[in-house]
Design a protein around this motif. Sequence first.
Motif, PDB file in Angstrom:
ATOM      1  N   THR A  18       0.836  -1.204   0.000  1.00 22.89           N
ATOM      2  CA  THR A  18       0.000   0.000   0.000  1.00 22.89           C
ATOM      3  C   THR A  18       0.869   1.252   0.000  1.00 22.89           C
ATOM      4  O   THR A  18       0.604   2.218  -0.723  1.00 22.89           O
ATOM      5  N   LEU A  19       1.947   1.235   0.793  1.00 25.04           N
ATOM      6  CA  LEU A  19       2.884   2.368   0.804  1.00 25.04           C
ATOM      7  C   LEU A  19       3.563   2.511  -0.556  1.00 25.04           C
ATOM      8  O   LEU A  19       3.705   3.623  -1.084  1.00 25.04           O
ATOM      9  N   ALA A  20       3.969   1.393  -1.143  1.00 25.58           N
ATOM     10  CA  ALA A  20       4.640   1.431  -2.442  1.00 25.58           C
ATOM     11  C   ALA A  20       3.689   1.938  -3.520  1.00 25.58           C
ATOM     12  O   ALA A  20       4.070   2.740  -4.386  1.00 25.58           O
ATOM     13  N   HIS A  21       2.431   1.514  -3.475  1.00 29.19           N
ATOM     14  CA  HIS A  21       1.436   1.964  -4.450  1.00 29.19           C
ATOM     15  C   HIS A  21       1.242   3.472  -4.336  1.00 29.19           C
ATOM     16  O   HIS A  21       1.193   4.189  -5.342  1.00 29.19           O
ATOM     17  N   TYR A  22       1.148   3.959  -3.114  1.00 25.41           N
ATOM     18  CA  TYR A  22       0.896   5.395  -2.916  1.00 25.41           C
ATOM     19  C   TYR A  22       2.062   6.238  -3.432  1.00 25.41           C
ATOM     20  O   TYR A  22       1.867   7.257  -4.094  1.00 25.41           O
ATOM     21  N   VAL A  23       3.259   5.794  -3.170  1.00 22.85           N
ATOM     22  CA  VAL A  23       4.418   6.594  -3.600  1.00 22.85           C
ATOM     23  C   VAL A  23       4.623   6.468  -5.113  1.00 22.85           C
ATOM     24  O   VAL A  23       5.154   7.372  -5.760  1.00 22.85           O
ATOM     25  N   THR A  24       4.161   5.375  -5.702  1.00 21.80           N
ATOM     26  CA  THR A  24       4.325   5.175  -7.149  1.00 21.80           C
ATOM     27  C   THR A  24       3.263   5.925  -7.948  1.00 21.80           C
ATOM     28  O   THR A  24       3.573   6.603  -8.936  1.00 21.80           O
ATOM     29  N   PHE A  25       1.996   5.801  -7.525  1.00 21.05           N
ATOM     30  CA  PHE A  25       0.895   6.363  -8.314  1.00 21.05           C
ATOM     31  C   PHE A  25       0.294   7.637  -7.712  1.00 21.05           C
ATOM     32  O   PHE A  25      -0.560   8.272  -8.338  1.00 21.05           O
ATOM     33  N   GLY A  26       0.688   7.999  -6.506  1.00 18.58           N
ATOM     34  CA  GLY A  26       0.149   9.209  -5.881  1.00 18.58           C
ATOM     35  C   GLY A  26      -1.288   9.047  -5.411  1.00 18.58           C
ATOM     36  O   GLY A  26      -1.992  10.034  -5.185  1.00 18.58           O
ATOM     37  N   ARG A  27      -1.753   7.833  -5.297  1.00 21.23           N
ATOM     38  CA  ARG A  27      -3.113   7.568  -4.818  1.00 21.23           C
ATOM     39  C   ARG A  27      -3.155   6.167  -4.220  1.00 21.23           C
ATOM     40  O   ARG A  27      -2.239   5.381  -4.419  1.00 21.23           O
ATOM     41  N   PHE A  28      -4.257   5.888  -3.524  1.00 23.44           N
ATOM     42  CA  PHE A  28      -4.410   4.556  -2.941  1.00 23.44           C
ATOM     43  C   PHE A  28      -4.930   3.568  -3.985  1.00 23.44           C
ATOM     44  O   PHE A  28      -5.555   3.976  -4.963  1.00 23.44           O
ATOM     45  N   PRO A  29      -4.700   2.274  -3.771  1.00 22.07           N
ATOM     46  CA  PRO A  29      -5.283   1.271  -4.668  1.00 22.07           C
ATOM     47  C   PRO A  29      -6.804   1.201  -4.486  1.00 22.07           C
ATOM     48  O   PRO A  29      -7.353   1.827  -3.578  1.00 22.07           O
ATOM     49  N   ALA A  30      -7.473   0.424  -5.357  1.00 23.47           N
ATOM     50  CA  ALA A  30      -8.935   0.266  -5.246  1.00 23.47           C
ATOM     51  C   ALA A  30      -9.297  -0.310  -3.883  1.00 23.47           C
ATOM     52  O   ALA A  30      -8.619  -1.222  -3.388  1.00 23.47           O
ATOM     53  N   LEU A  31     -10.374   0.234  -3.273  1.00 24.58           N
ATOM     54  CA  LEU A  31     -10.775  -0.172  -1.920  1.00 24.58           C
ATOM     55  C   LEU A  31     -12.190  -0.753  -1.921  1.00 24.58           C
ATOM     56  O   LEU A  31     -12.998  -0.442  -2.795  1.00 24.58           O
ATOM     57  N   ASP A  32     -12.485  -1.578  -0.899  1.00 26.01           N
ATOM     58  CA  ASP A  32     -13.853  -2.088  -0.743  1.00 26.01           C
ATOM     59  C   ASP A  32     -14.630  -1.171   0.209  1.00 26.01           C
ATOM     60  O   ASP A  32     -14.149  -0.100   0.598  1.00 26.01           O
TER      61      ASP A  32
END
Length: 305
Positions: A148-162
């Motif tokens: 989740t941290l890696a996704h945020y720093v890579t794409f500037g947003r959180f991944p898809a959430l439920d």
Amino acid sequence: QECTGCTESLTRSSSPSIETLIFDFYSLDYHHTLQAASGAAAEAARLETVAQGGYLLVVDGSVPLAHDGCCSTIAGHSNLEMLAQSIANAQAVIAVGSCAAFGGLPGAAPNPTGAVSVEQLMDDGRIRRHPLVNLPGCPPLPEAIAATLAHYVTFGRFPALDALHRPTAIYGNTVHDRCPRIGFFYAGKFAKSFDDEGARKGWCLFELGCKGPTTYNACATVKWNDGTSFPIESGHGCIGCSEPDFWDAGGFYKALSQGNWGTAEGIAAAAVAGAAIGTGAAMMSRKRQQSIIQEHGESEGGTLK
Ligand code: SF4
Ligand code: F3S
């Protein structure tokens, strides 16, 4: 209010590792276990980061509201005061672990400290609402936090959430969906005690209280300790540690039943339906294999090897 298990978990992430995260991608400005600073210097670092703004706030643990918050204080501040101050200029918030996400063990009945989750505090208006990711688990999988941290720093947003703010990439399936014992579940082979013949043969742990069917987490595929194993593979049922109120859900060793998963008939029907789906999948896979073999000319007398 936490046990530091979530931090222990993060330090065991291999992909990406904690070293990669905090030396190459993030500046870790404040963390009780990992920071070099202590006392006044640590608090000064936190306040400096808050003043600068634009940071990601990762919260570990529940927040006690009873007795004016005196059950947990740091540097003379209640957890609520510190959270309200720290969240002020954050870009977004990650609630790590079942305590921060849902109240967890401190929030279990009778909840003597009045422990609540980050989301409850946002809902009550006690802290400012921010984009929120929940990463439940007691503790969460190391890779759930690191990814989740890696996704945020890579794409500037959180991944898809439920609907519970959990990343669907991690929490999109139940433990049961991917369990290596699921063949025994569909075959109706259940261990009756932890040391009977069925248990030694790796049969399904449903009757010993496994909560895999109602627990959304990636333990069966990601596993722990760099893919070594996970509770069910090690012989113990899932206790549902990533679900809300799992401590109060009626007993770790009590089999799921009507009310928490459906009737015994429903479970049997699900097993039959699952078996039918399994047969369909096998047929499809055989057809697919045949077409691949025809395509690539690897058949032997027109039959599958
Ligand atoms: Fe696996 Fe538990 Fe489902 Fe049995 S009930 S198949 S042990 S997750
Ligand atoms: Fe927790 Fe169940 Fe995974 S107990 S660690 S969600 S297998």
